[in-house]
Motif scaffolding. Structure first.
Motif, PDB file in Angstrom:
ATOM      1  N   ARG A  82       0.822  -1.219   0.000  1.00 65.23           N
ATOM      2  CA  ARG A  82       0.000   0.000   0.000  1.00 65.23           C
ATOM      3  C   ARG A  82       0.851   1.263   0.000  1.00 65.23           C
ATOM      4  N   MET A  83       2.058   1.186   0.595  1.00 61.43           N
ATOM      5  CA  MET A  83       2.931   2.356   0.606  1.00 61.43           C
ATOM      6  C   MET A  83       3.281   2.787  -0.810  1.00 61.43           C
ATOM      7  N   PHE A  95      -6.755  14.057   7.322  1.00 65.30           N
ATOM      8  CA  PHE A  95      -6.821  13.849   8.770  1.00 65.30           C
ATOM      9  C   PHE A  95      -7.219  15.161   9.427  1.00 65.30           C
ATOM     10  N   LEU A 106       2.972  12.875   8.245  1.00 65.40           N
ATOM     11  CA  LEU A 106       2.682  11.781   9.186  1.00 65.40           C
ATOM     12  C   LEU A 106       3.180  10.425   8.679  1.00 65.40           C
ATOM     13  N   ALA A 107       2.736  10.045   7.467  1.00 65.47           N
ATOM     14  CA  ALA A 107       3.091   8.719   6.968  1.00 65.47           C
ATOM     15  C   ALA A 107       4.598   8.567   6.689  1.00 65.47           C
ATOM     16  N   LYS A 110       6.331   8.228  10.170  1.00 63.08           N
ATOM     17  CA  LYS A 110       6.016   7.026  10.939  1.00 63.08           C
ATOM     18  C   LYS A 110       6.356   5.746  10.174  1.00 63.08           C
ATOM     19  N   LEU A 111       6.149   5.763   8.870  1.00 69.36           N
ATOM     20  CA  LEU A 111       6.276   4.509   8.126  1.00 69.36           C
ATOM     21  C   LEU A 111       7.630   4.350   7.443  1.00 69.36           C
ATOM     22  N   ARG A 155      -0.643  14.544  -0.199  1.00 68.26           N
ATOM     23  CA  ARG A 155      -0.412  13.603   0.894  1.00 68.26           C
ATOM     24  C   ARG A 155      -0.077  12.217   0.348  1.00 68.26           C
ATOM     25  N   ALA A 156      -0.829  11.794  -0.675  1.00 65.65           N
ATOM     26  CA  ALA A 156      -0.547  10.481  -1.259  1.00 65.65           C
ATOM     27  C   ALA A 156       0.840  10.483  -1.912  1.00 65.65           C
ATOM     28  N   MET A 159       4.337   9.773  -0.007  1.00 61.09           N
ATOM     29  CA  MET A 159       4.898   8.431   0.198  1.00 61.09           C
ATOM     30  C   MET A 159       5.677   7.977  -1.037  1.00 61.09           C
TER      31      MET A 159
END
Lengths: 251, 262
Positions: A82-83, A95, A106-107, A110-111, A155-156, A159
């Motif tokens: 999904r990343m 969010f 955020l992603a 954190k990820l 935002r998408a 990543m």
């Protein structure tokens, strides 16, 4: 992986909602960098198909291979896949408790364990790209729909995905805001992003798509390049659909 | 002069329900607070025996009441969070366990639970009365708190979850980074109300030899036989505390909704 191999391979996907067959043995291959626009009447299964690609919707039969990895394969981590597959929703889904900038960082933080500074400079450059840099400190609720959707795209992108999925990204927008979002999507397409777009924007399909996929009743009815699809549709159902949406308002 | 034959029905333009800032409304809160404060000052001043003596005797109990309340609510919040998460869990066993706990606790009166846990604990281990009281209160309120948490979590639009999952967050991360921080705003006001309810219910622990406000009052009354005067003061003290707390909670609630409107 060979460059000519498809980056997305859907093979005989079947999906039920209860007893309703939403997708019926759908197969589709999408090459890296290809822009696919999925058209069809509402209830035809196009959003469902899109949502199976990142497993937001599970399937009852078939195989899905993304970038060489089987979505339902043993030992595959769905979250890692999904990343690499970004998604933009009809209702933006930013969010609400985070600022625009935090929505983007955020992603990655954190990820991907990205440092805050690096994540923020990446986020700011992406916000620049979608024309939202001056709103970095705002909360989603303070933005218009078009602005929220542009932030959602950024935002998408934060990543750094290989594929972007758009689920009716302009359907919830007021008419005057549709273009600002489409412009961002066109620019993204020019950069060579692999895109799968479910939309009702025929102009966008004509201008950007490499391939138009027409769905009806949970099945792919016609796959064609935009020029042949819009000028010379082969399937009677595509013809009817185009006649309905392209007919001038007679009032 | 009214026109003959026509019945006039007045349809007002005002809101059907008076709004909180309606000028015509007198704040019941202010009246209650003023009344409680005036009585708590006036009675001991006019009649120091027994009122002032009661006021001197009871404060130890106020501390104990607050201790029991704060410890219990803290524990209840932890239990409530776990229960709330359990109730929305896809794991059948976890879900069933959490639901069963809620059903059982909600079906038994608090006083019965207090006795039960107190004596059940007492059969196996020797725990201080205060600890037994806290465990019993938290066990009961944890179930109610679980429902508060569950409702708060469910109030968050599913699109938030989908957005987080699509970025690559797993279920646990989605809950921690996206859902709970938002649900907190829905959860906090009812948790505040549970806090007040729990504070009042701690009066039940006086039965378990915990020297809270009520127990101290009973001790005083049984020595002096001033039952009426003692319980008057006890009631006023509880009232004063809960009035202040409820005001604090409504201020907090307002702040939170303000954040949403920003």
């Amino acid at each position: 992986m060979n460059a000519a191999d498809p980056i997305i391979r859907l093979h005989r996907i079947t999906k039920f909602f209860g007893t309703f067959k939403a997708l019926s043995e759908v197969s589709l291959e999408i090459k890296a960098g290809e822009k696919v626009v999925v058209l069809g009447p509402s209830g035809s299964g196009k959003s469902t198909l899109l949502r199976t690609i990142n497993r937001l919707e599970s399937i009852d039969a078939g195989t899905i291979v993304i970038d060489g990895r089987n979505l339902y394969g043993d030992g595959e981590d769905i979250n890692r896949i999904r990343m690499e597959v970004g998604m933009v929703f009809q209702s933006f889904n930013l969010f609400r408790h985070k600022t625009v900038l935090e929505n983007l960082t955020l992603a990655p933080i954190k990820l991907k364990k990205m440092g805050r500074e690096q994540a923020e400079s990446l986020a700011l450059s992406l916000l620049d790209k979608v024309g939202m840099r001056d709103r970095a400190g705002h909360y989603p609720i303070q933005l218009s729909g078009g602005q929220q959707q542009r932030v959602a795209i950024a935002r998408a992108l934060a990543m750094e995905p290989k594929i972007m999925l758009f689920d009716e990204p302009t359907s919830a927008l007021d008419p005057e805001m549709i273009n600002e979002v489409l412009e961002v999507m066109v620019a993204l397409a020019r950069e060579g992003m692999t895109m799968v777009v479910v939309t009702h924007e025929m102009g966008f399909a004509r201008e950007v798509a490499d391939t138009v996929v027409f769905m009806d009743g949970g099945a792919i009815v016609e796959v064609a390049d935009p020029l042949s699809f819009f000028t010379n549709p082969q399937n009677p159902r595509s013809q009817l659909f185009l006649k309905q949406i392209l007919a001038p308002a007679t009032r | 002069m009214p026109e003959p034959g026509i019945t006039k029905i007045d349809v007002g333009d005002g809101a059907a329900i008076p709004t909180p800032d309606d000028k015509g409304l007198v704040s019941a809160w202010w009246i209650a607070l003023t009344g409680a404060v005036v009585l708590l000052v006036l009675l001991p001043w006019l009649k120091p025996d027994p009122y002032l003596n009661i006021l001197r005797f009871v404060p130890d109990g106020i501390v104990v009441t607050f201790q029991v309340t704060v410890f219990s609510i803290t524990l209840a919040i932890v239990i409530g969070l776990l229960t709330g998460l359990g109730r929305i869990s896809r794991n059948r066993f976890v879900n069933l366990a959490a639901s069963l706990y809620v059903e059982v606790v909600r079906g038994i009166p608090l006083l019965v639970q207090l006795f039960y846990i107190y004596y059940a604990l007492g059969r196996f281990v020797r725990v201080p009365d205060m600890l037994a009281a806290v465990i019993a209160m938290a066990f009961c309120y944890g179930a109610y708190m679980g429902e508060v948490f569950r409702a708060g979590i469910k109030s968050i639009d599913h699109g938030q979850t989908e957005a987080a999952l699509s970025l690559g967050f797993n279920q646990r991360q989605t809950m921690a980074y996206v859902i709970l921080p938002q649900a907190w705003r829905t959860i906090l006001p009812p948790v505040g109300n549970e806090f007040i309810a729990l504070l009042k219910d701690t009066s039940l622990v006086s039965i378990l030899a915990v020297a809270d406000i009520l127990r101290r009052g009973r001790e005083y009354a049984s020595e002096s036989f001033n039952y009426f005067e003692t319980y008057t003061m006890i009631a006023l003290i509880y009232l004063l505390i809960t009035l202040i707390l409820s005001k604090l909670i409504s201020i907090m609630e307002h702040r939170l909704s303000h954040y949403e409107r920003r």
